[in-house]
Structures are given as C-alpha cells and as structure tokens.
Motif scaffolding. Structure first.
Motif, PDB file in Angstrom:
ATOM      1  N   ILE A 124      37.097 -16.501  -7.766  1.00 10.77           N
ATOM      2  CA  ILE A 124      36.584 -15.852  -8.973  1.00 10.77           C
ATOM      3  C   ILE A 124      35.102 -15.554  -8.764  1.00 10.77           C
ATOM      4  CG2 ILE A 124      36.134 -16.104 -11.444  1.00 10.77           C
ATOM      5  CD1 ILE A 124      38.569 -17.948 -11.591  1.00 10.77           C
ATOM      6  N   VAL A 125      34.737 -14.283  -8.807  1.00 13.06           N
ATOM      7  CA  VAL A 125      33.363 -13.870  -8.502  1.00 13.06           C
ATOM      8  C   VAL A 125      32.487 -13.741  -9.751  1.00 13.06           C
ATOM      9  CG1 VAL A 125      34.118 -12.658  -6.428  1.00 13.06           C
ATOM     10  CG2 VAL A 125      33.916 -11.401  -8.586  1.00 13.06           C
ATOM     11  N   THR A 126      33.063 -13.968 -10.916  1.00 16.05           N
ATOM     12  CA  THR A 126      32.372 -13.731 -12.188  1.00 16.05           C
ATOM     13  C   THR A 126      31.044 -14.464 -12.299  1.00 16.05           C
ATOM     14  OG1 THR A 126      34.511 -13.401 -13.242  1.00 16.05           O
ATOM     15  CG2 THR A 126      32.658 -13.906 -14.699  1.00 16.05           C
ATOM     16  N   THR A 127      30.957 -15.634 -11.674  1.00 24.32           N
ATOM     17  CA  THR A 127      29.750 -16.452 -11.794  1.00 24.32           C
ATOM     18  C   THR A 127      28.815 -16.306 -10.590  1.00 24.32           C
ATOM     19  OG1 THR A 127      31.089 -18.289 -10.942  1.00 24.32           O
ATOM     20  CG2 THR A 127      30.756 -18.170 -13.325  1.00 24.32           C
ATOM     21  N   HIS A 128      29.091 -15.346  -9.725  1.00 27.81           N
ATOM     22  CA  HIS A 128      28.270 -15.167  -8.519  1.00 27.81           C
ATOM     23  C   HIS A 128      26.831 -14.799  -8.886  1.00 27.81           C
ATOM     24  CE1 HIS A 128      26.784 -13.122  -4.830  1.00 27.81           C
ATOM     25  NE2 HIS A 128      27.481 -14.078  -4.230  1.00 27.81           N
ATOM     26  N   GLU A 129      25.923 -15.142  -7.989  1.00 29.45           N
ATOM     27  CA  GLU A 129      24.489 -14.882  -8.183  1.00 29.45           C
ATOM     28  C   GLU A 129      24.205 -13.436  -8.574  1.00 29.45           C
ATOM     29  OE1 GLU A 129      20.368 -15.454  -5.583  1.00 29.45           O
ATOM     30  OE2 GLU A 129      22.322 -15.614  -4.611  1.00 29.45           O
ATOM     31  N   SER A 130      24.936 -12.512  -7.998  1.00 28.09           N
ATOM     32  CA  SER A 130      24.700 -11.083  -8.281  1.00 28.09           C
ATOM     33  C   SER A 130      24.870 -10.753  -9.749  1.00 28.09           C
ATOM     34  CB  SER A 130      25.649 -10.228  -7.445  1.00 28.09           C
ATOM     35  OG  SER A 130      27.005 -10.559  -7.717  1.00 28.09           O
ATOM     36  N   ARG A 131      25.641 -11.559 -10.474  1.00 31.30           N
ATOM     37  CA  ARG A 131      25.866 -11.304 -11.899  1.00 31.30           C
ATOM     38  C   ARG A 131      24.641 -11.593 -12.741  1.00 31.30           C
ATOM     39  NH1 ARG A 131      29.557  -9.700  -8.871  1.00 31.30           N
ATOM     40  NH2 ARG A 131      31.721  -9.596  -9.576  1.00 31.30           N
ATOM     41  N   LEU A 132      23.624 -12.193 -12.115  1.00 31.02           N
ATOM     42  CA  LEU A 132      22.356 -12.422 -12.825  1.00 31.02           C
ATOM     43  C   LEU A 132      21.292 -11.398 -12.436  1.00 31.02           C
ATOM     44  CD1 LEU A 132      21.888 -16.296 -13.019  1.00 31.02           C
ATOM     45  CD2 LEU A 132      22.472 -14.704 -14.822  1.00 31.02           C
ATOM     46  N   HIS A 133      21.714 -10.361 -11.731  1.00 30.28           N
ATOM     47  CA  HIS A 133      20.775  -9.299 -11.383  1.00 30.28           C
ATOM     48  C   HIS A 133      20.761  -8.229 -12.484  1.00 30.28           C
ATOM     49  CE1 HIS A 133      21.190 -10.375  -6.821  1.00 30.28           C
ATOM     50  NE2 HIS A 133      20.523 -11.285  -7.511  1.00 30.28           N
ATOM     51  N   PHE A 134      20.587  -8.685 -13.703  1.00 26.82           N
ATOM     52  CA  PHE A 134      20.490  -7.729 -14.812  1.00 26.82           C
ATOM     53  C   PHE A 134      19.094  -7.113 -14.831  1.00 26.82           C
ATOM     54  CE2 PHE A 134      19.894 -12.054 -16.590  1.00 26.82           C
ATOM     55  CZ  PHE A 134      18.582 -11.955 -17.029  1.00 26.82           C
ATOM     56  N   SER A 135      18.961  -6.017 -15.542  1.00 27.18           N
ATOM     57  CA  SER A 135      17.716  -5.253 -15.538  1.00 27.18           C
ATOM     58  C   SER A 135      16.805  -5.647 -16.703  1.00 27.18           C
ATOM     59  CB  SER A 135      18.033  -3.765 -15.633  1.00 27.18           C
ATOM     60  OG  SER A 135      18.601  -3.470 -16.899  1.00 27.18           O
ATOM     61  N   GLU A 136      15.590  -5.156 -16.644  1.00 27.93           N
ATOM     62  CA  GLU A 136      14.654  -5.331 -17.762  1.00 27.93           C
ATOM     63  C   GLU A 136      15.236  -4.729 -19.039  1.00 27.93           C
ATOM     64  OE1 GLU A 136      11.807  -6.769 -18.191  1.00 27.93           O
ATOM     65  OE2 GLU A 136      10.880  -7.111 -16.225  1.00 27.93           O
ATOM     66  N   GLU A 137      15.920  -3.610 -18.888  1.00 31.12           N
ATOM     67  CA  GLU A 137      16.535  -2.959 -20.049  1.00 31.12           C
ATOM     68  C   GLU A 137      17.615  -3.841 -20.649  1.00 31.12           C
ATOM     69  OE1 GLU A 137      16.996   0.031 -22.885  1.00 31.12           O
ATOM     70  OE2 GLU A 137      15.416  -0.293 -21.381  1.00 31.12           O
ATOM     71  N   ASP A 138      18.422  -4.490 -19.772  1.00 26.64           N
ATOM     72  CA  ASP A 138      19.452  -5.417 -20.257  1.00 26.64           C
ATOM     73  C   ASP A 138      18.814  -6.559 -21.048  1.00 26.64           C
ATOM     74  OD1 ASP A 138      21.553  -4.020 -19.036  1.00 26.64           O
ATOM     75  OD2 ASP A 138      21.336  -5.136 -17.158  1.00 26.64           O
ATOM     76  N   PHE A 139      17.725  -7.080 -20.508  1.00 19.82           N
ATOM     77  CA  PHE A 139      17.037  -8.191 -21.154  1.00 19.82           C
ATOM     78  C   PHE A 139      16.529  -7.801 -22.541  1.00 19.82           C
ATOM     79  CE2 PHE A 139      12.736 -10.439 -21.373  1.00 19.82           C
ATOM     80  CZ  PHE A 139      13.244 -11.544 -22.033  1.00 19.82           C
ATOM     81  N   LYS A 140      16.049  -6.580 -22.645  1.00 19.91           N
ATOM     82  CA  LYS A 140      15.464  -6.130 -23.906  1.00 19.91           C
ATOM     83  C   LYS A 140      16.515  -5.723 -24.939  1.00 19.91           C
ATOM     84  CE  LYS A 140      11.212  -4.394 -21.731  1.00 19.91           C
ATOM     85  NZ  LYS A 140      10.451  -3.178 -21.340  1.00 19.91           N
ATOM     86  N   THR A 141      17.659  -5.241 -24.497  1.00 23.46           N
ATOM     87  CA  THR A 141      18.596  -4.607 -25.432  1.00 23.46           C
ATOM     88  C   THR A 141      19.937  -5.323 -25.592  1.00 23.46           C
ATOM     89  OG1 THR A 141      19.508  -3.155 -23.708  1.00 23.46           O
ATOM     90  CG2 THR A 141      17.591  -2.354 -24.940  1.00 23.46           C
ATOM     91  N   LYS A 142      20.373  -6.084 -24.606  1.00 23.18           N
ATOM     92  CA  LYS A 142      21.714  -6.672 -24.676  1.00 23.18           C
ATOM     93  C   LYS A 142      21.699  -8.031 -25.358  1.00 23.18           C
ATOM     94  CE  LYS A 142      23.965  -4.110 -21.003  1.00 23.18           C
ATOM     95  NZ  LYS A 142      24.822  -4.166 -19.809  1.00 23.18           N
ATOM     96  N   LYS A 143      22.801  -8.311 -26.037  1.00 24.20           N
ATOM     97  CA  LYS A 143      22.971  -9.586 -26.727  1.00 24.20           C
ATOM     98  C   LYS A 143      23.958 -10.451 -25.955  1.00 24.20           C
ATOM     99  CE  LYS A 143      20.376  -8.437 -30.268  1.00 24.20           C
ATOM    100  NZ  LYS A 143      19.071  -9.093 -30.505  1.00 24.20           N
ATOM    101  N   THR A 144      23.717 -11.737 -25.955  1.00 29.75           N
ATOM    102  CA  THR A 144      24.627 -12.679 -25.320  1.00 29.75           C
ATOM    103  C   THR A 144      25.444 -13.405 -26.385  1.00 29.75           C
ATOM    104  OG1 THR A 144      22.877 -14.351 -25.320  1.00 29.75           O
ATOM    105  CG2 THR A 144      23.166 -13.061 -23.308  1.00 29.75           C
ATOM    106  N   ILE A 145      26.644 -13.856 -26.010  1.00 30.24           N
ATOM    107  CA  ILE A 145      27.470 -14.658 -26.924  1.00 30.24           C
ATOM    108  C   ILE A 145      26.760 -15.985 -27.201  1.00 30.24           C
ATOM    109  CG2 ILE A 145      29.688 -15.828 -27.189  1.00 30.24           C
ATOM    110  CD1 ILE A 145      30.839 -13.688 -25.261  1.00 30.24           C
ATOM    111  N   THR A 146      26.233 -16.572 -26.144  1.00 31.02           N
ATOM    112  CA  THR A 146      25.473 -17.818 -26.276  1.00 31.02           C
ATOM    113  C   THR A 146      24.087 -17.500 -26.831  1.00 31.02           C
ATOM    114  OG1 THR A 146      26.628 -18.689 -24.332  1.00 31.02           O
ATOM    115  CG2 THR A 146      24.620 -19.839 -25.020  1.00 31.02           C
ATOM    116  N   ASN A 147      23.658 -18.265 -27.793  1.00 32.28           N
ATOM    117  CA  ASN A 147      22.329 -18.072 -28.383  1.00 32.28           C
ATOM    118  C   ASN A 147      21.262 -18.573 -27.416  1.00 32.28           C
ATOM    119  OD1 ASN A 147      19.984 -17.991 -29.885  1.00 32.28           O
ATOM    120  ND2 ASN A 147      20.810 -19.095 -31.643  1.00 32.28           N
ATOM    121  N   PRO A 148      20.382 -17.694 -26.912  1.00 28.68           N
ATOM    122  CA  PRO A 148      19.343 -18.131 -25.971  1.00 28.68           C
ATOM    123  C   PRO A 148      18.471 -19.262 -26.507  1.00 28.68           C
ATOM    124  CG  PRO A 148      19.467 -15.734 -26.011  1.00 28.68           C
ATOM    125  CD  PRO A 148      20.343 -16.225 -27.125  1.00 28.68           C
ATOM    126  N   ASP A 149      18.227 -19.264 -27.805  1.00 26.56           N
ATOM    127  CA  ASP A 149      17.356 -20.292 -28.375  1.00 26.56           C
ATOM    128  C   ASP A 149      18.000 -21.678 -28.330  1.00 26.56           C
ATOM    129  OD1 ASP A 149      15.341 -18.493 -28.926  1.00 26.56           O
ATOM    130  OD2 ASP A 149      16.115 -18.031 -30.929  1.00 26.56           O
TER     131      ASP A 149
END
Length: 619
Positions: free
Chosen positions: A165-190
């Motif tokens: 299962i590759v879902t948790t591979h390191e590459s999956r954390l190569h999100f962009s600045e735009e992702d960081f600014k605009t995307k929401k996660t299911i888990t609450n970051p706070d």
C-alpha cells in the motif's frame, strides 16, 4: 472369516499409514502480508495516543497479536526490503545502500525466502513493489506485478501473497504551498501533536494532519483486502501480517535510524484453525523484539519449511517457538549509510529501553541536503528556521554536528533528544551498549569500513566471501575508527602512525577520526596538509581537506574540486561531492566555483551525481 479378518487388518493398517502420513505432512496455511509504506508506530492510536484511528487493523489485532517492539533494521525502502527478502543484515551482505548503484548476489547457499515456499508448493505472489538491492532469481515469485493475486493460484494450492500500500509513502507529503493554503484535512491540525524536535508551526501541524488522513485511508485499504479474503472464505486458513516497511515520514524519521525511522507497527491475525501453531493467546500484545531479519524465517516456520542456515533472523511464531522465549528477546541492530546522493555511516543497537547510536562521521550533520527529503515543505521550513536562528536547542540539533556516540532512554525520551552519554549515572550502560555494537559489527563483519566505491569494484561479486576473507583487516579498521571514542591524547600516537600507513584505508579512517576531534587534532595538521596535496588516494586528499576546512586551517575548495575533476570513478565522485556539500553548508560555508566542463562526462551522466551538481548550481 479369515479373509474378513485379513481385510479388516489391511484396512486398519492402511488407515494407520494414511493418518501417519497426514500427521507428517507439513502445515501449509495461507499467509498474506499487507505492507504500508513509510510509517512508524507514532501515527497509529493502536500504539500511540497521538496517532490516527485504524479500526480495520485493530480488528485484525482482536484475533491476533500486536507486536509492541517490531523494527526495520534500516530506515529506507530498498535497504529495509533487502533485509526482509534475504533475512540478512545489509552491511554483512552489501545490500544496504539506497538507491542501489549495483545489485549484489545473495549469499552462497541462500535463496530469497519465497523461493522455499514456492518449492514447497505455494503460489507466491507480490503486488507489486520489490525494490531489492540483491540479484533476484526466477525461483522467487510466481508473479510479481500489479496482476499478482491469490486468486491466480491453482485450485487448492496454498499461497503466500504480499500486497503493498503506497498511500502513506513519503511522496504523499510532497504537497504544494497552494495545497497548504487552500486544502482542508479531515484531521484537525490544531489537535495534532508536534514532536519536540520539530518547530511547533502551522505547517508542521498541517503536515501531521495530512499524514494522519493518509494513515486512515491506508487503514481502509487494509480493510478492503481483508474483505476480499472474507469473500473468498479464506479467513479461517490464512495468517495476515500487517506491518510498516520502515518508519517515517515527517522530517528526521525516514532516512535516520531513530525510533521514528525504525519502530514499525506489526499485527499478526491468527486464524482459529492454526491457533495451535501459536503459543500466545489471540487478542494479546507481545513485548518481545522482532526484527525484519526475522519475518522470512517466521513465514517458513509457519509453513513447516526448514529454515536455511546462513540467514541472520530467527522465527517468532510457529512450531517450537514459545511465548516465553519470544518475550525474552530485547535487542535490535540498525544501520544507515547512503540515502540517494547523501552519505553517512551510522550504526545503532537497542537493548530494552536503551538505544546506543554510533556516528562514525559525526561532522555529517543530519540536516545535510538530501534532495528527495527536502521536497517536503516541512523540511524546507525547518531548515529555513535554522538559518534564521528561530529554533530552540532541541529543534536545532538536526542541523549541527553530532557527538560520536549517543545513549538514549527511549521509554523516557521517545524522540531521542537527551543524550545520556556524559551522564555519569549511565557510564556502565554506555560501555555495555558500546561493546554490544562493536561485537555485532565485528562478528559480521561490517563491510562499510571500506568506502562504497571500493566495495563496488572489489567486493560486490561476492560480498560475504569478501568480508570473511578480509575480516581481520575490517576489524582493524573498526578499532581505528573507534579511536574517536577515547581522548585525543590516547588516540594521538596511533593516529600519527596510521596517517603514514602504507594502507590507504587506514589513512582514510585516521583522517575521519581527526575530523571528529576537530581542533583537538590540529597538532597533526602538517601531516594532514601533506596528505591533502600528495596522497595517492583521491578520497584521502578530500578527507584531509575536509579536516582542514572544519578546523579552519585552510579553505578546502581547491583540493576538493581538483579531486572531482580528476576522479575517473563516478561513485568516488559522488562521495567527493558529499564532502563538497558538507563544506558549503557547514558553519563556515565555504564557496565552490565548479567548472562543469572539467568534470568527466561519465560522472556528469550519473543520476546521483547530477542531484548534487544541481544543488550546487553547476547543472
């Protein structure tokens, strides 16, 4: 009447032999491995209060065993998977460099463990990642592809099957600045825990939340595989192993032999039909230490197949394995050398709650540029905060030179931030752990006392035989390398002699030890300057310049760039470039003006070299 008696006697005899034959037939349960990439125990609430919920994995645990102390012996894919498939420690067999420059043969007389299952009648399928640094024969898999599946076996055939299962591979954390600014996660970051060696920033919280979401998605994929087994009515005849292929993947975990890089989840579902093969009650947890070297041996033992001599692992489940003996196991050995274009040499041994780490090149700080690692925004932010002096002492450790050895109580200090090496209360434990590691490395012996480029040319046609032939010499080099663990005054006479040795490997390690002592070893600078100008081994000229640069005796740039231009071996050039990047990024930040046109073409065409040259803005 006599005829009837004879027939009855014959029937009883045949029945006896049939039963005896059935009793002697080896157990052949089905075995499935579900492997998730790049996650340690720290991300699952099955192990850690800060982890994500994994209900499907927990359901397996309810009728199985949770192993609290399972360890990858290496903290990156190919080195870890090579350990798994061979059951052998990488530094002994030469399979531990990531990415491979050259594959190495399996040790003589040993096959990759699925070959033994296949020979015993099993269907062996892998879907689909291999990533071995070892030469694979045609005897290993019936199918290793995206099409592999247990349903492809012959009717009634037992199977061994791996689903990656590759879902948790390191590459999956190569999100962009735009992702960081605009995307929401299911888990609450706070709500996310940020480990103490990381800066507690919005980006680190978001990265943790993003990864928790990936863990939950991975858990659903585990559930989907289990549902397929249920649909095929295989749950009562199939052992299911779920595990992480090594740790990761937030900064400072994957690629580092800390607990976050090595300590993996392992859950084994035990079918009721085969409960008699397990001495531990289903639904329980085990504290015994399990290594990746042990997994192949365990599968063979569950299948009733003899375990080949010559592997380093031993089974922890199956016939003749007692719960009490497994619980008594309390050691794990780990190693880190090259990760892509970045070199280091680190060894570690954990015994019980104590972890001992030996940094053979402590001046190679952990935060040294590693291209793939630094694609992650959290790495970039961490490095920038170091440059801006916004980190506290613990957070800044990643970007500073290290001590040659470290001792941690990983139960009290799970993120290995408090080195107990200088704590007098732990002097006895430090000596004990140090000797355990020395004994381990000498018994193998550890091939990495030679540089990789030398091994490729001289050892990789048969690394194990090379190691045994040169064992005494390798262990001499280890003794020399370990002079960094004594006072400089004690080490000095031996170093003086080694610096003028006819053996260039002795000069190599003497230079590394001198650099570990830094300015304490400045009294040897005249000898080292001579080596930097005249040594017949280019890499020793570079190592000498490295010492002179770290101690600010002289600028290392000219010697290092000339060595890069002169080297006829792209693998040696890669090691030279590691020193150049170190000098560029160390405290003294030396300047390099590298002329691309002076670098040999074969070196320029090397992919790993190209990564270093891109960072140095040469290409």
């Amino acid at each position: 009447m006599n005829f009837i008696k004879s027939m009855l006697l014959c029937a009883i005899t045949l029945s006896f032999f049939a039963c005896t034959s059935e009793e002697q037939k080896p157990e052949q349960p089905n075995i499935v491995w579900i492997t998730s990439e790049d996650n340690s125990i720290h991300y699952m609430d099955l192990y850690d209060e800060h982890g994500a919920p994994t209900p499907n994995i927990e359901a397996l645990a309810n009728q199985g065993i949770v192993f609290n102390h399972a360890f990858s012996n290496a903290a990156v894919c190919s080195a870890a998977r090579s350990t798994l498939i061979a059951g052998c420690y990488g530094p002994r067999v030469g399979s531990h460099y990531h990415r491979k420059i050259q594959t190495v043969p399996m040790p003589t007389g040993i096959e990759m463990y699925p070959a033994y299952l296949k020979a015993a009648g099993y269907y062996t399928g892998n879907n689909n990642k291999e990533d071995y640094n070892l030469v694979k024969s045609d005897t290993v898999w019936d199918d290793s592809s995206k099409k592999a599946h247990w349903r492809n076996r012959k009717p009634g055939q037992p199977f061994f099957y791996i689903q990656n299962i590759v879902t948790t591979h390191e590459s999956r954390l190569h999100f962009s600045e735009e992702d960081f600014k605009t995307k929401k996660t299911i888990t609450n970051p706070d709500d996310c825990f940020v480990q103490p060696n990381h800066p507690n920033t919005k980006l680190l919280k978001f990265t943790n939340a993003w990864y928790h979401d990936k863990i939950m998605q991975m858990d659903k994929e585990v559930g989907a595989i289990v549902n397929e087994l249920k649909k095929d009515s295989l749950m009562e005849s199939t052992f299911i192993f779920y595990y992480g292929d090594h740790g990761g993947v937030l900064p400072g975990s994957k690629g580092y032999i800390l607990e976050t890089g090595l300590h993996v989840p392992l859950v084994v579902y035990v079918p009721e039909k085969y409960q008699h093969l397990i001495s531990q009650k289903a639904g329980s947890r085990s504290d015994g230490f399990v290594n990746f070297t042990d997994l192949g041996a365990t599968v063979l033992n569950l299948a009733g197949i003899n375990i080949p001599e010559g592997i380093d692992g031993k089974p922890f489940l199956g016939k003749d394995i007692t719960h009490e003996e497994v619980e008594s196991r309390d050691e794990t050995f780990s190693y880190a050398d090259r990760f892509d274009e970045k070199y280091d040499m680190v060894r570690a041994i954990r015994k019980g709650k104590y972890k001992y780490i030996r940094h053979f090149q402590p001046f190679n700080f952990d935060g040294l540029m590693n291209n793939y690692r630094y694609k992650q925004l959290a790495y970039k932010e961490w490095a920038q905060m170091h440059e801006d002096k916004k980190l506290n002492e613990i957070q800044d450790q990643f970007f500073n030179t290290k001590q040659a050895e470290a001792l941690y109580d990983v139960e009290a200090d799970p993120f290995e931030t408090n080195n107990l090496m200088d704590d007098k209360q732990h002097t006895g434990k430090l000596k004990e752990m140090r000797q355990l590691l020395i004994d381990k490395m000498k018994s193998m012996p550890d091939l990495c006392l030679y540089p990789e480029f030398y091994l490729i040319k001289n050892a990789f046609d048969n690394p194990v035989a090379f190691g045994q032939k040169n064992k005494a010499k390798i262990n001499e080099y280890l003794d020399l390398a370990n002079l960094s663990l004594v006072s400089f005054e004690e080490a000095k006479p031996v170093l003086e002699k080694a610096l003028v040795s006819d053996d260039w490997i002795k000069r190599y390690w003497a230079l590394i030890v001198c650099t570990s002592f830094e300015k304490e070893a400045a009294v040897l600078k005249d000898q080292i300057v001579s080596i930097s100008n005249t040594d017949e081994a280019l890499i020793n000229q570079v190592r000498a310049a490295e010492f002179l640069g770290m101690t600010q005796v002289s600028d290392p740039a000219k010697v290092m760039t000339n060595a890069l231009y002169t080297s006829k071996d792209s693998n040696e050039a890669l090691l030279i470039l590691n020193s150049i990047v170190l000098m560029k990024d160390c405290l003294h930040k030396y300047k390099f003006n590298i002329d691309k046109n002076k670098i040999p073409e074969h070196t320029l065409n090397d992919k790993l070299v190209a990564q270093r040259l891109m960072y140095l803005e040469v290409i």
